[in-house]
Scaffold this active site. Structure first.
Site, short mmCIF file in Angstrom:
data_model
loop_
_atom_site.label_atom_id
_atom_site.label_comp_id
_atom_site.label_asym_id
_atom_site.label_seq_id
_atom_site.Cartn_x
_atom_site.Cartn_y
_atom_site.Cartn_z
N ASN A 84 -7.34 -3.70 26.77
CA ASN A 84 -7.79 -3.86 28.16
C ASN A 84 -7.62 -5.29 28.62
OD1 ASN A 84 -8.46 -1.23 27.89
ND2 ASN A 84 -10.66 -1.56 27.68
N HIS A 110 -2.96 -7.12 25.33
CA HIS A 110 -2.10 -6.98 26.51
C HIS A 110 -2.40 -8.01 27.59
CE1 HIS A 110 -1.33 -2.51 25.27
NE2 HIS A 110 -0.71 -3.38 24.50
N ARG A 152 -6.55 -5.95 41.05
CA ARG A 152 -7.29 -5.65 39.81
C ARG A 152 -8.39 -6.70 39.60
NH1 ARG A 152 -4.24 -2.44 40.59
NH2 ARG A 152 -6.15 -1.33 41.04
N GLY A 164 -11.50 5.18 23.25
CA GLY A 164 -10.97 5.23 24.61
C GLY A 164 -9.52 4.83 24.76
N ASP A 218 -9.37 -6.35 31.30
CA ASP A 218 -10.62 -6.77 31.95
C ASP A 218 -11.43 -7.65 31.00
OD1 ASP A 218 -12.44 -5.19 30.27
OD2 ASP A 218 -11.75 -3.41 31.35
#
Ligand code: APR
Length: 237
Positions: A87, A104, A56, A175, A89
């Site tokens: 997310n 998270h 990832r 989203g 990222d």
């Protein structure tokens, strides 16, 4: 300035080329979630889990924030904005958002296997450190693990998120399939009278809890363009 809180999920990053989880062909179709995103899976095969997140991180180096992330950052011109994201990222950061709560966890960090929230052991990785190995040890002597909240683990940042959501004049959901708690429950903390918007190309099952939700059935970039238009119209009326 009015307070605007964004709750974003995987769909926010979809146009950047990051997979969502529950759409067809999503991450949880391709990897058994119990193997790669639970403490039990990690205990059973730490190497597999560490490699899954190494992958990832490698992907993070190949993707860019999309127009949706940039338009979320642009909201700061007119609003006091907090982004609460599910997310892992760093695309909201890279697009320029200043206040981000990662419910998270974050791909760019690693932590202790004994206590993931021990701040002494949380380490921010530079891209040349993205490949974590078995045997890389945290200061407490435990294996460094991904700084990710797995299924069944506590979500301590939810408290900060609730504080922000309670103060919001505008709550924007973007989203996320609203399947995962406690994130999905944040809507319950929006005060009566606050405006609620939801951007998603698909129908999302939300328990509206008495709130009128303005749904924009579009992808993140187009939906954000429409939202900015709506907000500027309501500011000038
Ligand atoms: N723009 C906006 N939304 C999109 C787009 C897009 N381009 N593409 C897909 N979506 C929507 C989907 O319609 C869906 O409603 O994004 C949502 C993605 O839902 P999930 O895959 O369930 O992701 P998310 O809600 O973020 O998952 C929550 O579950 O396993 C976990 O920990 C992981 O943080 C994640 C949590």
């Amino acid at each position: 300035m009015k307070k605007l809180v964004v709750l974003s999920g995987a769909g926010m990053s979809a146009e950047s080329g990051v997979s969502t989880f529950r759409d067809a062909g999503g991450l949880w179709d391709r990897y058994p979630v119990e193997e790669v995103a639970t403490p039990e899976g990690y205990r059973a095969n730490p190497g597999l889990v560490i490699n899954f997140y190494n992958e990832r991180r490698r992907q993070l180096l190949t993707v860019e924030p999309n127009e949706g992330h940039h338009l979320v950052a642009e909201l700061e011109k007119n609003f006091d904005v907090t982004v609460v994201t599910q997310n892992i990222d760093n695309l909201h950061e890279r697009a320029g958002s200043s206040h981000i709560i990662h419910l998270h966890g974050e791909l760019t960090k690693i932590c202790s296997s004994y206590d993931p929230h021990d701040t002494q052991c949380i380490k921010e990785l530079t891209p040349d450190e993205y490949e974590v190995k078995l045997g890389d040890l945290a200061p407490d002597g435990s294996q460094y693990r991904p700084y990710i909240v797995w299924f069944g683990e506590a979500v301590p940042k939810i408290e900060d998120a609730i504080d922000q959501v309670e103060k919001a004049d505008i709550f924007l959901i973007i989203g996320t399939s609203m399947n995962v708690y406690p994130a999905a429950g944040l809507l319950n903390y929006v005060r009566p009278g606050a405006k609620v918007f939801l951007i998603d190309p698909k129908e999302v099952n939300v328990r509206s809890n008495g709130h009128q939700i303005h749904v924009i059935r579009k992808v993140a970039s187009e939906g954000m363009r429409e939202l900015l238009q709506l907000l500027s119209e309501s500011a000038s009326s």
